[in-house]
Design a protein around this motif. Structure first.
Motif, PDB file in Angstrom:
ATOM      1  N   GLY A   1       0.783  -1.370   0.185  1.00  0.00           N
ATOM      2  CA  GLY A   1      -0.026   0.019  -0.041  1.00  0.00           C
ATOM      3  C   GLY A   1       0.859   1.219  -0.081  1.00  0.00           C
ATOM      4  N   VAL A   2       1.810   1.242   0.894  1.00  0.00           N
ATOM      5  CA  VAL A   2       2.636   2.389   0.807  1.00  0.00           C
ATOM      6  C   VAL A   2       3.293   2.823  -0.382  1.00  0.00           C
ATOM      7  N   GLY A   3       3.544   1.958  -1.251  1.00  0.00           N
ATOM      8  CA  GLY A   3       4.044   1.894  -2.333  1.00  0.00           C
ATOM      9  C   GLY A   3       3.418   2.632  -3.363  1.00  0.00           C
ATOM     10  N   ALA A   4       2.076   2.965  -3.105  1.00  0.00           N
ATOM     11  CA  ALA A   4       1.288   3.846  -4.103  1.00  0.00           C
ATOM     12  C   ALA A   4       1.771   5.485  -3.623  1.00  0.00           C
ATOM     13  N   ASN A   5       2.559   5.673  -2.439  1.00  0.00           N
ATOM     14  CA  ASN A   5       2.973   7.055  -2.220  1.00  0.00           C
ATOM     15  C   ASN A   5       3.801   7.845  -3.071  1.00  0.00           C
ATOM     16  N   LEU A   6       3.274   8.718  -3.930  1.00  0.00           N
ATOM     17  CA  LEU A   6       3.987   9.431  -4.792  1.00  0.00           C
ATOM     18  C   LEU A   6       5.089  10.146  -4.344  1.00  0.00           C
ATOM     19  N   ALA A   7       5.181  10.532  -3.234  1.00  0.00           N
ATOM     20  CA  ALA A   7       6.496  11.190  -2.650  1.00  0.00           C
ATOM     21  C   ALA A   7       7.576  10.105  -2.645  1.00  0.00           C
ATOM     22  N   LEU A   8       7.153   8.998  -2.022  1.00  0.00           N
ATOM     23  CA  LEU A   8       8.130   7.835  -2.017  1.00  0.00           C
ATOM     24  C   LEU A   8       8.635   7.650  -3.298  1.00  0.00           C
ATOM     25  N   ARG A   9       7.727   7.411  -4.136  1.00  0.00           N
ATOM     26  CA  ARG A   9       8.225   6.800  -5.642  1.00  0.00           C
ATOM     27  C   ARG A   9       9.170   8.083  -6.315  1.00  0.00           C
ATOM     28  N   GLN A  10       8.871   9.472  -5.962  1.00  0.00           N
ATOM     29  CA  GLN A  10       9.515  10.409  -6.595  1.00  0.00           C
ATOM     30  C   GLN A  10      11.124  10.218  -5.651  1.00  0.00           C
ATOM     31  N   GLN A  11      11.465  10.049  -4.483  1.00  0.00           N
ATOM     32  CA  GLN A  11      12.604   9.998  -3.885  1.00  0.00           C
ATOM     33  C   GLN A  11      13.187   8.630  -4.265  1.00  0.00           C
ATOM     34  N   LEU A  12      12.583   7.454  -4.457  1.00  0.00           N
ATOM     35  CA  LEU A  12      13.259   6.263  -5.091  1.00  0.00           C
ATOM     36  C   LEU A  12      13.763   6.605  -6.399  1.00  0.00           C
ATOM     37  N   ASN A  13      12.856   7.225  -7.318  1.00  0.00           N
ATOM     38  CA  ASN A  13      13.452   7.314  -8.684  1.00  0.00           C
ATOM     39  C   ASN A  13      14.611   8.383  -8.909  1.00  0.00           C
TER      40      ASN A  13
ATOM     41  N   ILE B   1      14.200   0.485 -11.373  1.00  0.00           N
ATOM     42  CA  ILE B   1      13.041   0.437 -10.224  1.00  0.00           C
ATOM     43  C   ILE B   1      11.491   0.110 -11.146  1.00  0.00           C
ATOM     44  N   ARG B   2      10.782  -0.754 -10.330  1.00  0.00           N
ATOM     45  CA  ARG B   2       9.514  -0.974 -10.786  1.00  0.00           C
ATOM     46  C   ARG B   2       8.351  -1.072  -9.819  1.00  0.00           C
ATOM     47  N   TYR B   3       7.263  -0.510 -10.158  1.00  0.00           N
ATOM     48  CA  TYR B   3       6.267  -0.521  -9.150  1.00  0.00           C
ATOM     49  C   TYR B   3       4.875  -1.053  -9.806  1.00  0.00           C
ATOM     50  N   PRO B   4       4.064  -1.500  -8.787  1.00  0.00           N
ATOM     51  CA  PRO B   4       2.791  -1.958  -9.513  1.00  0.00           C
ATOM     52  C   PRO B   4       2.032  -0.810  -9.961  1.00  0.00           C
ATOM     53  N   ARG B   5       1.139  -0.956 -10.805  1.00  0.00           N
ATOM     54  CA  ARG B   5       0.258   0.067 -11.104  1.00  0.00           C
ATOM     55  C   ARG B   5      -0.516   0.730  -9.689  1.00  0.00           C
ATOM     56  N   LEU B   6      -1.102   1.838  -9.566  1.00  0.00           N
ATOM     57  CA  LEU B   6      -1.320   2.296  -8.172  1.00  0.00           C
ATOM     58  C   LEU B   6      -2.295   1.523  -7.741  1.00  0.00           C
ATOM     59  N   GLU B   7      -3.353   1.119  -8.575  1.00  0.00           N
ATOM     60  CA  GLU B   7      -4.547   0.162  -7.810  1.00  0.00           C
ATOM     61  C   GLU B   7      -3.913  -1.213  -7.511  1.00  0.00           C
ATOM     62  N   PHE B   8      -2.980  -1.774  -7.973  1.00  0.00           N
ATOM     63  CA  PHE B   8      -2.340  -2.892  -7.492  1.00  0.00           C
ATOM     64  C   PHE B   8      -1.236  -2.761  -6.369  1.00  0.00           C
ATOM     65  N   CYS B   9      -1.310  -1.337  -5.753  1.00  0.00           N
ATOM     66  CA  CYS B   9      -0.183  -1.568  -4.690  1.00  0.00           C
ATOM     67  C   CYS B   9      -1.031  -1.954  -3.390  1.00  0.00           C
ATOM     68  N   THR B  10      -2.341  -1.675  -3.376  1.00  0.00           N
ATOM     69  CA  THR B  10      -3.127  -1.791  -2.118  1.00  0.00           C
ATOM     70  C   THR B  10      -3.893  -3.492  -2.451  1.00  0.00           C
ATOM     71  N   ASP B  11      -4.400  -3.915  -1.421  1.00  0.00           N
ATOM     72  CA  ASP B  11      -5.045  -5.367  -1.606  1.00  0.00           C
ATOM     73  C   ASP B  11      -5.987  -5.619  -2.940  1.00  0.00           C
ATOM     74  N   ASN B  12      -5.707  -6.507  -3.500  1.00  0.00           N
ATOM     75  CA  ASN B  12      -6.625  -6.889  -4.825  1.00  0.00           C
ATOM     76  C   ASN B  12      -6.524  -8.461  -5.337  1.00  0.00           C
ATOM     77  N   GLY B  13      -7.309  -8.679  -6.198  1.00  0.00           N
ATOM     78  CA  GLY B  13      -7.327 -10.229  -6.790  1.00  0.00           C
ATOM     79  C   GLY B  13      -6.194 -10.479  -7.754  1.00  0.00           C
ATOM     80  N   ALA B  14      -5.620  -9.399  -8.440  1.00  0.00           N
ATOM     81  CA  ALA B  14      -4.834  -9.546  -9.588  1.00  0.00           C
ATOM     82  C   ALA B  14      -3.598 -10.364  -9.070  1.00  0.00           C
ATOM     83  N   MET B  15      -3.072  -9.687  -7.953  1.00  0.00           N
ATOM     84  CA  MET B  15      -1.785 -10.103  -7.403  1.00  0.00           C
ATOM     85  C   MET B  15      -2.040 -11.455  -6.830  1.00  0.00           C
ATOM     86  N   ILE B  16      -3.065 -11.915  -6.470  1.00  0.00           N
ATOM     87  CA  ILE B  16      -3.206 -13.540  -5.954  1.00  0.00           C
ATOM     88  C   ILE B  16      -3.419 -14.295  -7.332  1.00  0.00           C
TER      89      ILE B  16
END
Ligand code: KG4
Ligand code: ZN
Length: 346
Positions: A273-285, A295-310
């Protein structure tokens, strides 16, 4: 292989269909955030009952969206744990019953393995090995990932998780649940854009030399800082939110960079979930550019809980198995389940 994935470990019912040839065919989510909002956190009994209401219509929806039938599904992956036991039981019993009816394997998936692998759902995923930063409501971990089920823990939180710290800070600032997105949007209103003495907060364990984290002291520091302002105005709150977010993102960025240096690896994936934080993404980039790692992130909607990741994690496990698992369709849930016990599929 086509896998139906079911997530029901907490307050989101997520369904998805993943095909190992064609990729993600469909996904659907029902979030219970509004249901729990008035209680300031998740009420387990209400969560279980709502999963029961949502799981069948969501299954119908993903089948329709993928333009396929239940008969074309080869296996059903479900979150077996960790999570709320009643909520897990809904997805687990439903998935197992459906799999038994269809005579196909039911695949238990570890919720965090789902989060961890979510960035690989995106185009051009990195090849193994890589470092994973998993930052969710319950976990803050750095891992070396050598393959599916091959995870070596490099660093962990000694107390609160990063997401938990966001949620607690939100509560202290009088914001709603879940706190992460609300702290992030309040931080955008800040009038300070640099750490100064007035809004000084500690950066826990930044110089500890290891890859561990600690966020519980930061929450206490936020409380002390908030108490300094009488009255506490909206501007103060926005500035505190900004300073808090800056402290957390700096620690996460420095430790992730250190993990890459220590392992000699060149790829980082970020999830949870915190991977959706844009300030974190900016710093990591910025760090990725400076220290030359990808560096790779999930799309924003797949940072928090979802069925796709399962569905994806189930499909990866299935693809790595020598033969289809035999199933007696007995089931159990694992509300507590240490990720260190996960193994390479056989
Ligand atoms: O991964 P997740 O959906 O659930 C767990 O498995 O824990 O993560 C939820 C956590 C919550 O603590 C939430 O406040 C945090 O992720 N979160 C965020 C953001 N979106 C969600 N934290 C910071 N910034 C965000 N944009
Ligand atoms: Zn989660």
């Amino acid at each position: 292989m086509r896998v139906l994935g079911i997530e029901s470990s907490c307050d989101e019912t997520g369904l998805a269909i993943y095909d190992t040839q064609a990729g993600l065919l469909s996904h659907a989510l029902y979030s219970q955030v509004a249901l729990h909002a008035e209680y300031g956190g998740v009420v387990p009994e209400l969560a279980s009952r709502d999963h029961i209401r949502r799981v069948v219509p969501l299954t119908e929806q993903v089948l329709q969206d993928a333009d396929c039938t239940l008969q074309s599904i080869d296996a059903i992956a479900y979150t077996q744990g960790p999570g709320l036991s009643g909520a897990l039981l809904v997805g687990t019993s439903y998935a197992t019953a459906l799999a038994a009816g269809l005579g196909i394997p039911a695949l238990p998936v570890h919720h965090l393995e789902g989060h961890l692998l979510a960035p690989l759902l995106e185009p051009s995923p990195p090849a193994f090995p890589f470092v994973a930063l998993l930052v969710s409501g319950g976990h803050t971990q750095l891992m070396r990932v050598d393959g599916i089920g091959e995870y070596a823990l490099l660093g962990d939180t000694l107390d609160d998780a990063a997401g938990e710290a966001f949620d607690k800070t939100a509560k202290l600032l009088g914001l709603g649940y879940p706190g992460g997105p609300q702290v992030a949007s309040l931080a955008k209103e800040a009038t300070v854009q640099q750490v100064d003495k007035t809004y000084h907060l500690p950066k826990p364990m930044l110089h500890s030399g290891d890859l561990n984290f600690s966020f519980s002291g930061l929450k206490t520091a936020v409380l002390t800082l908030a108490n300094k302002f009488q009255p506490l105005t909206d501007e103060h709150k926005a500035n505190i939110a900004w300073a808090f977010q800056a402290a957390v993102t700096e620690v996460l960025t420095v430790k992730s960079t250190r993990a890459l240096k220590q392992t000699g690896l060149k790829h980082l994936i970020v999830s949870g979930g915190v991977g959706a934080n844009l300030a974190l993404r900016q710093q990591l980039n910025i760090a990725a550019k400076k220290h030359r790692f990808s560096i790779r992130y999930p799309r924003l909607e797949f940072c928090t809980d979802n069925g796709a990741m399962i569905a994806f994690a189930g499909a990866q496990r299935l693809a790595a198995m020598q033969s289809l698992p035999s199933n007696d369709y007995a089931f159990s849930v694992k509300p507590r389940w240490d990720m260190a016990t996960l193994r390479k599929p056989l």
